[in-house]
Every structure is written in structure tokens, then in C-alpha cells.
Design a protein around this motif. Structure first.
Motif, PDB file in Angstrom:
ATOM      1  N   ILE A   1      -1.405  -4.787  -3.041  1.00 49.45           N
ATOM      2  CA  ILE A   1      -1.655  -3.901  -1.895  1.00 49.45           C
ATOM      3  C   ILE A   1      -2.524  -4.597  -0.852  1.00 49.45           C
ATOM      4  O   ILE A   1      -2.233  -4.561   0.354  1.00 49.45           O
ATOM      5  CB  ILE A   1      -2.290  -2.588  -2.366  1.00 49.45           C
ATOM      6  N   ASN A   2      -3.600  -5.234  -1.290  1.00 49.06           N
ATOM      7  CA  ASN A   2      -4.497  -5.891  -0.339  1.00 49.06           C
ATOM      8  C   ASN A   2      -3.794  -7.019   0.406  1.00 49.06           C
ATOM      9  O   ASN A   2      -4.010  -7.207   1.613  1.00 49.06           O
ATOM     10  CB  ASN A   2      -5.729  -6.431  -1.069  1.00 49.06           C
ATOM     11  N   HIS A   3      -2.952  -7.764  -0.276  1.00 44.24           N
ATOM     12  CA  HIS A   3      -2.254  -8.873   0.375  1.00 44.24           C
ATOM     13  C   HIS A   3      -1.238  -8.363   1.410  1.00 44.24           C
ATOM     14  O   HIS A   3      -1.236  -8.809   2.563  1.00 44.24           O
ATOM     15  CB  HIS A   3      -1.544  -9.717  -0.684  1.00 44.24           C
ATOM     16  N   GLU A   4      -0.405  -7.422   1.003  1.00 47.58           N
ATOM     17  CA  GLU A   4       0.650  -6.954   1.907  1.00 47.58           C
ATOM     18  C   GLU A   4       0.090  -6.108   3.051  1.00 47.58           C
ATOM     19  O   GLU A   4       0.551  -6.217   4.191  1.00 47.58           O
ATOM     20  CB  GLU A   4       1.709  -6.179   1.128  1.00 47.58           C
ATOM     21  N   VAL A   5      -0.899  -5.273   2.762  1.00 48.53           N
ATOM     22  CA  VAL A   5      -1.530  -4.509   3.842  1.00 48.53           C
ATOM     23  C   VAL A   5      -2.290  -5.460   4.759  1.00 48.53           C
ATOM     24  O   VAL A   5      -2.371  -5.239   5.972  1.00 48.53           O
ATOM     25  CB  VAL A   5      -2.450  -3.412   3.279  1.00 48.53           C
TER      26      VAL A   5
ATOM     27  N   VAL B   1       3.107   0.297  -0.124  1.00 49.65           N
ATOM     28  CA  VAL B   1       2.937   0.800  -0.623  1.00 49.65           C
ATOM     29  C   VAL B   1       2.717   1.447  -0.319  1.00 49.65           C
ATOM     30  O   VAL B   1       3.813   1.486  -0.077  1.00 49.65           O
ATOM     31  CB  VAL B   1       2.929   0.771  -0.445  1.00 49.65           C
TER      32      VAL B   1
ATOM     33  N   PRO C   1       5.111   8.917  -8.825  1.00 49.70           N
ATOM     34  CA  PRO C   1       4.662   8.705  -7.446  1.00 49.70           C
ATOM     35  C   PRO C   1       3.224   9.128  -7.199  1.00 49.70           C
ATOM     36  O   PRO C   1       2.475   8.416  -6.510  1.00 49.70           O
ATOM     37  CB  PRO C   1       5.639   9.561  -6.621  1.00 49.70           C
ATOM     38  N   ASP C   2       2.813  10.268  -7.759  1.00 50.33           N
ATOM     39  CA  ASP C   2       1.456  10.751  -7.516  1.00 50.33           C
ATOM     40  C   ASP C   2       0.408   9.865  -8.170  1.00 50.33           C
ATOM     41  O   ASP C   2      -0.655   9.604  -7.599  1.00 50.33           O
ATOM     42  CB  ASP C   2       1.315  12.193  -8.005  1.00 50.33           C
ATOM     43  N   LYS C   3       0.704   9.381  -9.374  1.00 51.90           N
ATOM     44  CA  LYS C   3      -0.245   8.486 -10.046  1.00 51.90           C
ATOM     45  C   LYS C   3      -0.347   7.153  -9.308  1.00 51.90           C
ATOM     46  O   LYS C   3      -1.444   6.592  -9.160  1.00 51.90           O
ATOM     47  CB  LYS C   3       0.177   8.269 -11.497  1.00 51.90           C
ATOM     48  N   ALA C   4       0.784   6.652  -8.860  1.00 58.86           N
ATOM     49  CA  ALA C   4       0.763   5.403  -8.099  1.00 58.86           C
ATOM     50  C   ALA C   4      -0.016   5.584  -6.799  1.00 58.86           C
ATOM     51  O   ALA C   4      -0.805   4.708  -6.401  1.00 58.86           O
ATOM     52  CB  ALA C   4       2.187   4.945  -7.804  1.00 58.86           C
ATOM     53  N   ALA C   5       0.183   6.720  -6.134  1.00 56.06           N
ATOM     54  CA  ALA C   5      -0.507   6.982  -4.872  1.00 56.06           C
ATOM     55  C   ALA C   5      -2.013   7.071  -5.071  1.00 56.06           C
ATOM     56  O   ALA C   5      -2.789   6.601  -4.230  1.00 56.06           O
ATOM     57  CB  ALA C   5       0.020   8.267  -4.243  1.00 56.06           C
ATOM     58  N   ALA C   6      -2.432   7.676  -6.173  1.00 56.92           N
ATOM     59  CA  ALA C   6      -3.863   7.786  -6.454  1.00 56.92           C
ATOM     60  C   ALA C   6      -4.481   6.401  -6.618  1.00 56.92           C
ATOM     61  O   ALA C   6      -5.591   6.128  -6.138  1.00 56.92           O
ATOM     62  CB  ALA C   6      -4.095   8.634  -7.702  1.00 56.92           C
ATOM     63  N   GLN C   7      -3.753   5.514  -7.301  1.00 58.37           N
ATOM     64  CA  GLN C   7      -4.258   4.159  -7.487  1.00 58.37           C
ATOM     65  C   GLN C   7      -4.306   3.409  -6.164  1.00 58.37           C
ATOM     66  O   GLN C   7      -5.291   2.720  -5.848  1.00 58.37           O
ATOM     67  CB  GLN C   7      -3.381   3.420  -8.496  1.00 58.37           C
ATOM     68  N   ILE C   8      -3.264   3.552  -5.369  1.00 61.61           N
ATOM     69  CA  ILE C   8      -3.217   2.881  -4.071  1.00 61.61           C
ATOM     70  C   ILE C   8      -4.323   3.394  -3.153  1.00 61.61           C
ATOM     71  O   ILE C   8      -4.967   2.624  -2.433  1.00 61.61           O
ATOM     72  CB  ILE C   8      -1.832   3.060  -3.428  1.00 61.61           C
TER      73      ILE C   8
END
Length: 274
Positions: free
Chosen positions: A219-223, A7, A125-132
Motif C-alpha cells: 500500500i505504501n509503495h503504490e500509494v 487498494v 472486503p471489510d477486513k481488508a479495508a480495515a487493514q488498509i
């Protein structure tokens, strides 16, 4: 990878150690060499084949591919809806990506990462990035106690790239390293964390909680794989499921949980799964 359950322009200066590639559900010694496969990206250069000090470039799917998870969906707020109020989720896309720019900076400390979203998915993309960014910086996440820091960039190379993509594109990119995500799950291939759009938009039928929490688990699992963590399983009935557990295939008596650490700062671990 989770599971089922979510992500970049500075360069990460990190050492890459040689180690065998391991794939969820397979013997590490039998896995094929990983390939940091990437589709075309708008306004971005290709990622450098870098990884964290704890994790050589490689691949891991999330979750195991022994059986397909159930596909019951949850509505996703803020997205276009089809019949029954469920989000419209295209099964395939053009294989081109748009880079998130909001929140990105050319300067900063920590692991440089980039967020990309496949065109035509309906995900901003920007909203997803903010959440990530929020997941990566959360006290209960991998940033716990300053152990890891992350810095979003938008141009140039990045040692970690989070890509939200349709099932077909996810399968194609993961498949180039011999991983079978069968249109349902996520994977980590080299520097790329591939997030299946279906999982991002609908969550998992095994995860009892808000969609935002399930995205945090993805995100936590894959990172976590990118940082060198392997799979873990339930430590006991009624206890929180580890973030590195493949929760999409059932909780085995544990309680759904999205975070590597609890509120007191203790790592939520479980028995290792080979």
C-alpha cells in the motif's frame, strides 16, 4: 508499484497537472497514455479520473518487469488453506468487485478512497479495508505529521481506488495501459492501485517480516506512486530499504522496511531510480 511488496464516496477536490506517463522500467517519454481501466463493481459507481496534486493520472508498475520475482510463498493467516498450509489463491476471477462498507462514511476530510475486492478471491472486503485504513493512517505512513489524510468512502466517485484482484484480472487492467505485471506484481493505473492477490496473500520471498508488514509495503509503495513519488534504491548497507524501493527484486544490502518514515519522523529515502 511495490513490490513486490500492498487498494471510497466523497470526491477529492484536487488539481490534475499534465505530465508524461511513466512506467517502471521504461523511459517516461516512451510510455503509453494511462487508462483508468476498471472492471464491474457491486454497489459502486465508476471512479472519476482524478489524481493527487503531485501525481497526474498515469501508471506505474511495482516492481520493474526486468525479471520475474521468485515465487516462494508464505502462509496467510485467516484464509482457506490448501496442501502444505498455503492459502488457496485462484489465478483468475470474474472481474467483478465488491466494495468495502465497514468504516466508510459519506462525510470526512482528506483524500477520498475506496477499497474493492474481486469476487471469489476469499478476501473479506471489510477486513481488508480495515487493514488498509490502518496503513494509511499510521504515523510512519503517508499520513505522517498530517501531511496527507485519507477518507474511506463506499459510494460515488473517489480519487483513489485500492483493488485487490487475482493475477489475471490485475494483468488485464494493468495491461490496458501497456503494463506487464506478468501474473506476479502490482501496479498503479490512474486512480487505481491494483494489488495482486498473490502478493497480498503470500508476501514476498525478499521481505523478512510479518505478512501484515508486507501488505503495508504494498500500500505504501503504490500509494506513494499515486502521490507522485518515483522509485528509490538502497542508500547503504544495513540501512532501511525505502518504501519506494522495489524490494521484491532484492534488498541490495538494505534491511526490509515497509514504511516511508522512521520512528523519529525522518523520511527513509534512497538514491532516485529513473
Amino acid at each position: 508499484m511495490l513490490v513486490a511488496v500492498l487498494v471510497p464516496t466523497a470526491v477529492i477536490c484536487i488539481a490534475v497537472a499534465a505530465a508524461p506517463l511513466w512506467t517502471d522500467g521504461d523511459d517516461p517519454s516512451a510510455a503509453a497514455a494511462a487508462s483508468a481501466a476498471s472492471g464491474p463493481v457491486k454497489d459502486s459507481t465508476d471512479s472519476a479520473p482524478a489524481s493527487s496534486p503531485r501525481s497526474p493520472a498515469g501508471a506505474s508498475t511495482e516492481p520493474k518487469v526486468r525479471a520475474k520475482p521468485r515465487t516462494k510463498t508464505k502462509p496467510s493467516s485467516g484464509s482457506s488453506s490448501g496442501p502444505g498450509g498455503h492459502p488457496v489463491i485462484p489465478p483468475s476471477g470474474p472481474g467483478t468487485f465488491t466494495v468495502a462498507r465497514a468504516g466508510a462514511s459519506d462525510t470526512g476530510k482528506g483524500n477520498a478512497y475506496r477499497v474493492e475486492v474481486e469476487d471469489g478471491t476469499g478476501v473479506d472486503p471489510d477486513k481488508a479495508a480495515a487493514q488498509i485504513a490502518g496503513f494509511l493512517a499510521a504515523p510512519r505512513g503517508w499520513a505522517h505529521g498530517g501531511e496527507h489524510t485519507f477518507h474511506q468512502v463506499a459510494k460515488g466517485t473517489a480519487g483513489l481506488v485500492v483493488r485487490i484482484a487475482t493475477a489475471a484480472t490485475t494483468d488485464r487492467i494493468c495491461g490496458k495501459s501497456g503494463l506487464d505485471t506478468h501474473g506476479e506484481v502490482n501496479c498503479r493505473v490512474g486512480v487505481d492501485v491494483m494489488v495482486n492477490l498473490k502478493r497480498w496473500q503470500t508476501g514476498s520471498p525478499e521481505f523478512d517480516g510479518p505478512l501484515a508488514d508486507y501488505r503495508a509495503l504494498i500500500i505504501n509503495h503504490e500509494v506513494g506512486h499515486w502521490l507522485g513519488h518515483g522509485h528509490e534504491t538502497c542508500p547503504g548497507k544495513g540501512r532501511p530499504a525505502p518504501a519506494m524501493m522495489q524490494q521484491i527484486y532484492g534488498l541490495k544490502g538494505c534491511v526490509a522496511n515497509a514504511w516511508p518514515y522512521d520512528t523519529k519522523g525522518h523520511y527513509l529515502s534512497g538514491p532516485s531510480v529513473s
